[in-house]
Write an enzyme that holds these catalytic residues in place. Structure first.
Site, PDB file in Angstrom:
ATOM      1  NE  ARG A   1      70.168  79.904  39.233  1.00 14.56           N
ATOM      2  CZ  ARG A   1      71.402  79.159  39.250  1.00 14.56           C
ATOM      3  NH1 ARG A   1      72.525  78.677  38.696  1.00 14.56           N
ATOM      4  NH2 ARG A   1      70.743  77.854  38.942  1.00 14.56           N
ATOM      5  CG  ASP A   2      71.848  76.601  35.514  1.00  9.42           C
ATOM      6  OD1 ASP A   2      72.889  77.091  35.720  1.00  9.42           O
ATOM      7  OD2 ASP A   2      71.677  75.712  36.328  1.00  9.42           O
TER       8      ASP A   2
ATOM      9  CG  HIS B   1      69.100  72.399  39.367  1.00  4.03           C
ATOM     10  ND1 HIS B   1      68.822  73.188  38.550  1.00  4.03           N
ATOM     11  CD2 HIS B   1      70.092  72.421  38.600  1.00  4.03           C
ATOM     12  CE1 HIS B   1      69.461  74.200  38.073  1.00  4.03           C
ATOM     13  NE2 HIS B   1      70.007  73.154  37.999  1.00  4.03           N
TER      14      HIS B   1
ATOM     15  CG  HIS C   1      73.013  71.074  34.996  1.00  2.00           C
ATOM     16  ND1 HIS C   1      74.245  72.274  34.307  1.00  2.00           N
ATOM     17  CD2 HIS C   1      72.638  71.165  35.705  1.00  2.00           C
ATOM     18  CE1 HIS C   1      73.382  73.447  34.858  1.00  2.00           C
ATOM     19  NE2 HIS C   1      73.160  72.516  35.743  1.00  2.00           N
TER      20      HIS C   1
ATOM     21  CB  CYS D   1      77.437  75.397  37.001  1.00  3.88           C
ATOM     22  SG  CYS D   1      78.104  75.693  38.347  1.00  3.88           S
TER      23      CYS D   1
ATOM     24  CG  ASN E   1      69.235  73.073  33.929  1.00  2.00           C
ATOM     25  OD1 ASN E   1      69.010  74.444  34.315  1.00  2.00           O
ATOM     26  ND2 ASN E   1      69.791  72.240  35.294  1.00  2.00           N
TER      27      ASN E   1
HETATM   28 ZN    ZN Z   1      72.415  74.583  37.675  1.00  2.00          ZN
END
Ligand code: ZN
Length: 302
Positions: free
Chosen positions: A4-5, A196, A198, A229, A238
């Site tokens: 997703r990211d 999470h 980055h 993002c 990430n």
């Molecule tokens: Zn993220």
């Protein structure tokens, strides 16, 4: 390993079959859970407009526990009807980030979560929480435990037992992570924290080590380091899944993943998408690959 990211940051359309191919390959690596997509409004993130199709197509991958990010009830309805059994809610630590991300203050955004939880309960779907910019906000600077406390209290009241702390724009540092987690785990004993990170400023692995020292065992990452993002200016992806798995295995921390397979998946993702997001493994390979030894072996064979 959060496709997703990774996917959502790509401007160029990634065909649905490509997304499915990357997810299927990741399902063979021994990794056990994946944030597969986000059920946001198609206009907000056009790249994820095929969320239903992707989720339906990979339902046979039973090795992986899939979850999806949902920003609102409509998203939760779409996620549940396509077969998702775990939802992740989104809140920001600061009003500035919340306003730019969700067009609502933190308080307003919290009020909108209740109906999602009711819906999930009705369908027996699990729900986890998340806090974006939990360590630093690109608009407001360093985030304190005082700012996180009311958000976590509200999550607790809503019955949320797992909360992901996201360093959305890579502003966290290892000391801060250690100190904040120490305090938060002390105060919120019922909550399981996941991280999470980055790698915007190269500190994601160091931050991971700090979190490990505080007993955290759940970490998000992104294959080939893809991502960013859309609402956080200048953010990079990430930490790369292959870099994280490599670092953990080097320290003797088991992940259940097969590093060679994860690296193969990263190479395939890079080939399919056309670039990576700054992956050390794709550049240098694992540290077990001893160059001298290989050359000496070749000479012997000659
Ligand atoms: Zn993220």
């Amino acid at each position: 390993m959060a496709p997703r990211d990774g996917f959502q940051a790509e401007d160029a359309w990634i065909p649905t079959e490509t997304k499915i191919a990357i997810i299927r390959q990741l399902a063979q690596t021994g990794l056990t859970s994946m944030e597969v997509t986000s059920f946001v409004h198609p206009k907000a993130i056009p790249q994820l407009r095929d969320a239903e199709e992707v989720v339906r197509a990979v339902q046979d991958e039973t090795n992986l526990a899939f979850r999806a990010l949902v920003p609102n009830v409509k998203g939760a309805e779409r996620a549940i009807s396509s077969g998702i059994t775990k939802l992740k809610l989104m809140l920001s630590a600061t009003d500035s980030h919340s306003l730019s991300n969700a067009n609502a203050t933190v308080k307003e955004a919290q009020d909108k979560l209740e109906p999602i939880i009711e819906l999930a309960e009705k369908h027996d779907v699990k729900v986890g929480g998340s806090i974006s910019v939990a360590f630093g906000c690109p608009y407001e600077g360093v985030v304190s435990v005082e700012q996180l406390r009311p958000i976590l209290e509200r999550y607790e009241k809503m019955g949320i037992k797992e909360v992901s702390l996201a360093d959305t724009t890579g502003m966290a540092n290892p000391k801060q992570v250690y100190d904040m987690l120490g305090q938060l785990q002390d105060e919120f004993k019922q909550v399981t924290f996941s991280m999470h990170f980055h790698n915007t400023r190269g500190l994601a692995i160091a931050n991971t080590v700090s979190a490990l020292e505080q007993g955290v065992t759940r970490f998000d990452s992104s294959i080939a380091g893809l991502g960013g993002c859309p609402y956080a200016p200048g953010a990079s992806g990430n930490v790369a899944t292959e870099d994280l798995v490599h670092a953990l295995h080097e320290m003797g921390v088991e992940t259940g993943a097969d590093l060679d397979k994860v690296i193969a998946s990263a190479k395939e993702a890079r080939r399919l998408i056309g670039h990576d997001g700054g992956s050390y493994m794709l550049q240098a390979g694992p540290s077990k690959n001893l160059h001298g030894k290989v050359e000496a072996q070749e000479k012997l064979e000659k």
